[in-house]
Write a protein that holds these residues in place. Sequence first.
Motif, mmCIF file in Angstrom:
data_model
loop_
_atom_site.group_PDB
_atom_site.id
_atom_site.type_symbol
_atom_site.label_atom_id
_atom_site.label_comp_id
_atom_site.label_asym_id
_atom_site.label_seq_id
_atom_site.Cartn_x
_atom_site.Cartn_y
_atom_site.Cartn_z
ATOM 1 N N LEU A 211 44.414 42.266 46.152
ATOM 2 C CA LEU A 211 43.616 43.327 45.533
ATOM 3 C C LEU A 211 42.168 43.209 46.005
ATOM 4 C CD1 LEU A 211 45.001 43.352 41.855
ATOM 5 C CD2 LEU A 211 45.884 44.442 43.910
ATOM 6 N N ARG A 212 41.662 41.988 46.023
ATOM 7 C CA ARG A 212 40.272 41.796 46.487
ATOM 8 C C ARG A 212 40.136 42.207 47.949
ATOM 9 N NH1 ARG A 212 39.147 36.669 46.422
ATOM 10 N NH2 ARG A 212 40.980 35.891 45.337
ATOM 11 N N ALA A 213 41.169 41.932 48.728
ATOM 12 C CA ALA A 213 41.119 42.300 50.152
ATOM 13 C C ALA A 213 41.018 43.817 50.326
ATOM 14 C CB ALA A 213 42.350 41.766 50.873
ATOM 15 N N ALA A 214 41.605 44.561 49.392
ATOM 16 C CA ALA A 214 41.635 46.027 49.536
ATOM 17 C C ALA A 214 40.346 46.695 49.070
ATOM 18 C CB ALA A 214 42.815 46.587 48.742
ATOM 19 N N HIS B 78 43.748 45.554 36.678
ATOM 20 C CA HIS B 78 42.989 44.515 37.373
ATOM 21 C C HIS B 78 42.056 45.119 38.433
ATOM 22 C CE1 HIS B 78 42.653 40.144 38.270
ATOM 23 N NE2 HIS B 78 42.158 40.630 39.400
ATOM 24 N N LEU B 79 42.572 46.086 39.154
ATOM 25 C CA LEU B 79 41.796 46.718 40.220
ATOM 26 C C LEU B 79 40.594 47.473 39.643
ATOM 27 C CD1 LEU B 79 41.747 47.255 43.278
ATOM 28 C CD2 LEU B 79 43.115 49.307 42.846
ATOM 29 N N LEU C 224 36.807 47.061 40.930
ATOM 30 C CA LEU C 224 36.055 48.206 41.467
ATOM 31 C C LEU C 224 34.948 48.650 40.513
ATOM 32 C CD1 LEU C 224 38.947 50.499 42.804
ATOM 33 C CD2 LEU C 224 37.157 49.446 44.203
ATOM 34 N N GLU C 225 35.011 48.147 39.288
ATOM 35 C CA GLU C 225 34.086 48.559 38.224
ATOM 36 C C GLU C 225 34.111 50.072 38.032
ATOM 37 O OE1 GLU C 225 30.566 46.673 39.736
ATOM 38 O OE2 GLU C 225 30.971 44.835 38.597
ATOM 39 N N GLN C 226 35.305 50.629 38.063
ATOM 40 C CA GLN C 226 35.473 52.046 37.722
ATOM 41 C C GLN C 226 36.939 52.276 37.357
ATOM 42 O OE1 GLN C 226 34.658 54.151 41.687
ATOM 43 N NE2 GLN C 226 36.362 55.360 40.858
ATOM 44 N N PRO C 227 37.214 53.345 36.614
ATOM 45 C CA PRO C 227 38.606 53.558 36.196
ATOM 46 C C PRO C 227 39.546 53.757 37.385
ATOM 47 C CG PRO C 227 37.111 55.057 35.030
ATOM 48 C CD PRO C 227 36.300 54.367 36.084
#
Length: 392
Positions: A37-40, A80-81, A85-88
């Motif tokens: 997820l962090r990679a994306a 989690h994503l 991303l700090e957004q919905p």
Amino acid sequence: MSFLRMDELDLTGKRVMIREDFNVPLDAGRVTSDTRLRAAVPTIRLALDRGAAVILLSHLGRPVEGHYSDEFSLAPVAEHLSGLLEQPVRLQKNWLDGIDIQPGDVVLCENVRFNPGEKSNDDALARSMASLCDIFVMDAFGTAHRAQASTEAVIRFAPVACAGPLLSRELYELESALTEPERPMLAIVGGSKVSTKLTVLESLMSRVDELIVGGGIANTFIAASGFDVGKSLYEPDLIHKAQRLIRMAHRKGGEIPIPKDVVVATSFTKDAEAYPRLVNQVQPDEMILDIGPLTAVDYASMIQGAGTVIWNGPVGVFEFSNFAAGTRAIADAIEVSSAFSIAGGGDTLAAIEQFGVADGISYISTGGGAFLEYVEGKTLPAVAALESRFDG
Ligand code: ADP
Ligand code: MG
């Protein structure tokens, strides 16, 4: 390799559909490792910054096609994503019916493997996916070796299809490591079975200067050299293939080294007592679970002398602490070596994480099966589709 890249395109106001690899481990509805997820995140942020409406696709596990089940829902990934991303991140079921989205929004489509026709690479399914976007971005290297509706057919039908930054980087790194390698080039292929890696072993044999085999694979080579492997995991019916590979190595003026010493146990258990043995002293009731310390020193020095190292597969049962030393020695040697090093494989990545050597490896491939197929010299279906869109 020629294909369009996402960063070359104007994304303003476009519906950008990105195929991700969000197949992450879950426990009780929570993501337990978020590396993928962090990679994306950088790809998604780039698309948002360039004014796109972002639609994300991924598979998760192996659900039965045509049947929704909570167990394989991407809900934990959406949650989690959204934090990263700090957004919905809106999770949408039944997304083939249409997606309501504005630039700046992120929608995660529910597991692509719930859709009938995903696995069989169905054209009709891929057309409906493609109709939901202006630009399709393939950014999931780990699935690029599968021809499925969301990885291959959709590329053929999307208005525009391109490679995302993760896929582009991965292909670039693999290509440069394998086509213009710094010599000598050393491959280390471990893991449980020769049968799953026979084609990799054969194709590597023609490319590399030195080949180290480890794990259950090495056991078959030890048996092929005439030593008793007791109760070890090995494949008697592949002994002749192992012998053929040994002869190939000799013809090239090299060799596939057989471990001098090994670590054995009488049971395959976490707390099994470990005994060091010279390779010709394995007893009938013993199984080889790791390379021994003398061999580890030899292999480490081969790694130090290499210009390029390709690593796939642990050389022992690294999950059991008594049998982890060999794989740790390999990992440590790669970490300190100045060779260009490249590693891939599900369990190999777990070992790299366990031993904390990631920073010392030049490139870690995110793909397991895709990495191996690339190394074998096969054309990955998703990449072939991107290339044919570029030519056409
Ligand atoms: P990767 O996922 O990195 O490609 P594999 O799946 O081929 O690697 O193999 C990893 C597995 O091989 C590990 O679970 C490890 O415990 C097992 N293994 C390694 N050495 C041995 C051995 N000597 N006997 C049995 N299993 C082994
Ligand atoms: Mg594996």
